[in-house]
Write a protein that holds these residues in place. Structure first.
Motif, short mmCIF file in Angstrom:
data_model
loop_
_atom_site.label_atom_id
_atom_site.label_comp_id
_atom_site.label_asym_id
_atom_site.label_seq_id
_atom_site.Cartn_x
_atom_site.Cartn_y
_atom_site.Cartn_z
N TYR A 1 47.71 18.66 64.84
CA TYR A 1 47.29 17.69 63.57
C TYR A 1 46.08 17.35 63.77
CZ TYR A 1 47.53 12.80 61.53
OH TYR A 1 47.60 12.45 60.29
N HIS A 2 45.04 17.03 64.73
CA HIS A 2 44.05 16.35 65.15
C HIS A 2 43.17 17.93 64.77
CE1 HIS A 2 45.13 12.32 65.75
NE2 HIS A 2 45.58 12.95 67.22
N ALA A 3 43.46 19.70 65.05
CA ALA A 3 42.49 20.28 65.34
C ALA A 3 42.08 20.67 63.86
CB ALA A 3 43.25 22.07 65.26
N TRP A 4 41.97 19.95 62.40
CA TRP A 4 41.43 20.26 61.13
C TRP A 4 40.07 19.51 61.58
CZ3 TRP A 4 40.18 17.24 57.50
CH2 TRP A 4 39.08 17.96 56.88
N GLN A 5 40.35 17.77 61.84
CA GLN A 5 39.52 17.55 61.22
C GLN A 5 38.64 17.50 62.85
OE1 GLN A 5 40.17 12.83 62.40
NE2 GLN A 5 38.45 12.55 61.88
N ILE A 6 38.86 18.11 63.59
CA ILE A 6 37.93 18.27 64.92
C ILE A 6 36.91 19.85 64.66
CG2 ILE A 6 38.25 19.41 67.18
CD1 ILE A 6 40.15 17.00 68.01
N GLY A 7 37.45 20.21 64.11
CA GLY A 7 37.07 21.46 64.13
C GLY A 7 36.10 20.98 63.01
N GLU A 8 35.95 20.15 61.96
CA GLU A 8 34.86 20.19 60.78
C GLU A 8 34.09 19.32 61.76
OE1 GLU A 8 35.27 19.85 56.97
OE2 GLU A 8 36.05 21.69 57.16
N LEU A 9 34.37 18.46 62.59
CA LEU A 9 33.33 17.85 63.52
C LEU A 9 32.43 18.66 64.30
CD1 LEU A 9 35.51 14.21 64.03
CD2 LEU A 9 33.75 14.35 63.01
N ALA A 10 33.33 19.22 64.64
CA ALA A 10 32.86 20.38 65.47
C ALA A 10 31.66 21.74 64.41
CB ALA A 10 33.58 21.10 66.40
N GLU A 11 31.89 22.00 63.48
CA GLU A 11 31.31 22.66 62.26
C GLU A 11 29.88 21.86 62.08
OE1 GLU A 11 31.51 24.72 58.05
OE2 GLU A 11 33.42 24.29 58.96
N ALA A 12 30.25 20.24 62.12
CA ALA A 12 28.82 19.69 61.22
C ALA A 12 27.90 19.29 62.88
CB ALA A 12 29.81 18.50 60.65
N GLY A 13 28.41 19.97 63.88
CA GLY A 13 27.54 19.81 64.93
C GLY A 13 27.63 18.32 65.32
N VAL A 14 28.59 17.29 65.63
CA VAL A 14 28.33 16.49 66.80
C VAL A 14 28.04 16.90 67.87
CG1 VAL A 14 29.74 15.15 64.86
CG2 VAL A 14 30.51 16.68 67.45
N ASP A 15 26.74 15.90 68.91
CA ASP A 15 27.08 16.02 70.06
C ASP A 15 27.85 16.35 71.13
OD1 ASP A 15 24.01 16.56 69.57
OD2 ASP A 15 23.91 14.54 69.00
N VAL A 16 29.06 14.83 70.74
CA VAL A 16 30.02 14.74 71.32
C VAL A 16 31.91 13.82 70.40
CG1 VAL A 16 29.86 12.55 72.32
CG2 VAL A 16 31.30 13.29 72.88
N VAL A 17 32.36 14.49 70.55
CA VAL A 17 33.67 14.18 69.56
C VAL A 17 33.95 12.83 71.02
CG1 VAL A 17 36.03 13.68 69.24
CG2 VAL A 17 34.74 15.57 68.49
N VAL A 18 34.34 11.78 70.16
CA VAL A 18 35.02 10.10 70.95
C VAL A 18 36.08 10.36 70.04
CG1 VAL A 18 34.68 7.70 71.28
CG2 VAL A 18 32.45 9.55 71.74
N ALA A 19 37.46 10.31 70.94
CA ALA A 19 38.74 9.79 70.72
C ALA A 19 38.59 8.71 71.31
CB ALA A 19 39.93 10.80 71.49
N GLN A 20 39.01 7.89 70.07
CA GLN A 20 39.01 6.61 70.09
C GLN A 20 40.47 5.65 69.72
OE1 GLN A 20 36.65 3.42 68.12
NE2 GLN A 20 35.70 4.41 69.46
N THR A 21 40.76 4.46 70.82
CA THR A 21 42.39 3.71 71.54
C THR A 21 43.17 4.53 71.39
OG1 THR A 21 42.15 3.96 68.27
CG2 THR A 21 40.93 1.94 70.08
N PHE A 22 42.63 5.48 71.99
CA PHE A 22 45.00 6.55 71.98
C PHE A 22 45.21 4.92 73.03
CE2 PHE A 22 42.31 9.04 69.23
CZ PHE A 22 43.20 10.18 68.87
N PRO A 23 46.88 5.10 72.58
CA PRO A 23 47.80 4.20 73.45
C PRO A 23 49.01 5.21 74.00
CG PRO A 23 48.27 4.77 71.36
CD PRO A 23 47.28 5.47 70.99
N ALA A 24 48.65 6.63 74.48
CA ALA A 24 49.66 7.39 74.88
C ALA A 24 48.54 8.67 75.42
CB ALA A 24 51.25 7.67 74.22
N ILE A 25 48.88 9.41 76.60
CA ILE A 25 48.81 10.46 77.27
C ILE A 25 49.09 11.39 76.62
CG2 ILE A 25 48.92 12.01 79.12
CD1 ILE A 25 49.36 9.01 81.02
N SER A 26 50.39 11.58 75.90
CA SER A 26 50.89 12.59 75.08
C SER A 26 50.10 13.00 73.81
CB SER A 26 52.20 12.53 74.58
OG SER A 26 52.19 11.16 73.51
N GLU A 27 49.60 12.29 72.88
CA GLU A 27 48.41 12.63 71.83
C GLU A 27 47.20 12.92 72.47
OE1 GLU A 27 47.60 10.89 67.68
OE2 GLU A 27 49.24 9.79 68.51
N ALA A 28 46.80 11.83 73.73
CA ALA A 28 45.55 12.54 74.25
C ALA A 28 45.20 13.71 74.78
CB ALA A 28 44.89 12.06 75.14
#
Length: 304
Positions: free
Chosen positions: A140-167
């Motif tokens: 589910y998250h691979a596409w957006q993370i790929g977009e952010l990586a392509e844009a050259g962010v210094d770090v991805v910040v995965a915010q407000t995750f309520p469970a280990i599985s999705e993290a």
């Protein structure tokens, strides 16, 4: 220095306080019902409003001569929501480009500025039962993370995750995209991730499953005392590197959807935050619901 080196070597890093919530309370701004404040980057007035708030936070870091992490407004800007909102598929990259412009305007040797990209859970961040499995999360998250990586962010910040599985899935997607990440959990006032796992155990479990891929962990949308720092093992603070804290000590059920702005005493909030840095080494400090520039300024002044 790059972000990883700065995180390792700096005693403190500021990050932003509330953005979307402050905009939501303005009469001259209309937030998108699906993507919140992200589409404002395409509107002249909206850009000006974003620049004003980010500029306040960047100015605080600059005056305190502290590094600053500002994040592109891309929380939950995944492919399905972009389609639903009828926005450009390039919106993640465009948001990062907008932030790079601010970074370029404010970058200086006394206060280095880094640009992060936000990722949010697929469903309700306060409902662990709605969290994706690790396998579904990675897909589910691979596409957006790929977009952010392509844009050259210094770090991805995965915010407000309520469970280990999705993290787990998010972190694996970051590893596949070759971008460093910070995982930020939502915890209750008893120091447990909303899926019932203690924050220390959750971090240990995720580290074991991902070969310690995240550069660190945070908590956000919580009051500073929810960490229960005085009862935690020292090993927790080797990996818990940051907090973006609510202004109110009310729990999530009491705060979620609140019309009124809920704030505890600013000085209490700030002193708790500074204590997390000085006593426990929590480096990245910022605000979440109910906070504004006054909160960040209080912390910055006491850090220096």
């Amino acid at each position: 220095m790059n972000f990883t080196d700065t995180l390792k070597n700096s005693p403190a890093i500021l990050t932003e306080a509330a953005i979307a919530e402050r905009l939501r309370r303005r009469d001259d701004v209309a937030l998108d019902p699906v993507l919140f404040n992200t589409p404002l980057i395409y509107d002249e007035h909206g850009r000006g409003c974003l620049e004003e708030i980010y500029g306040q936070y960047l100015g605080i870091a600059q005056r305190a001569r502290l590094p600053m992490l500002i994040c592109a407004p891309t929380w939950r800007v995944d492919r399905s929501r972009i389609t639903l909102a009828r926005q450009k598929t390039s919106i993640n990259r465009d948001a990062v480009s907008f932030m790079r412009g601010l970074q370029k305007s404010w970058q200086n040797t006394d206060s280095q500025v880094f640009v992060g990209g936000l990722v949010g859970p697929a469903n309700d961040c306060y409902s662990p039962s709605e969290a994706l499995s690790a396998e579904d999360s990675e897909k589910y998250h691979a596409w957006q993370i790929g977009e952010l990586a392509e844009a050259g962010v210094d770090v991805v910040v995965a915010q407000t995750f309520p469970a280990i599985s999705e993290a787990l899935g998010v972190i694996r997607a970051c590893a596949s995209a070759g971008v460093i990440c910070i995982m930020s959990f939502v915890i209750n006032r008893d120091g447990k991730v909303l899926d019932g796992t203690s924050i220390a155990e959750a971090i240990a479990m995720v580290d074991a499953e991902t070969d310690k891929y995240p550069v660190g962990y945070m908590v956000n949308c919580v009051y500073p005392t929810f960490i229960s720092a005085e009862t935690q093992s020292k090993s927790l603070f080797e990996r818990l590197v940051g907090i973006q804290a609510n202004a109110s000590s009310l729990n999530h059920a009491e705060l979620d959807g609140s019309i009124d702005l809920r704030q505890d005493k600013l000085e209490d909030w700030g002193d708790f935050m500074v204590s997390l840095n000085r006593q426990y080494g929590v480096k990245i400090l910022g605000g979440c619901c109910g906070t504004d520039d006054r909160y960040l300024e209080y912390v910055a002044q006491r850090l220096v």
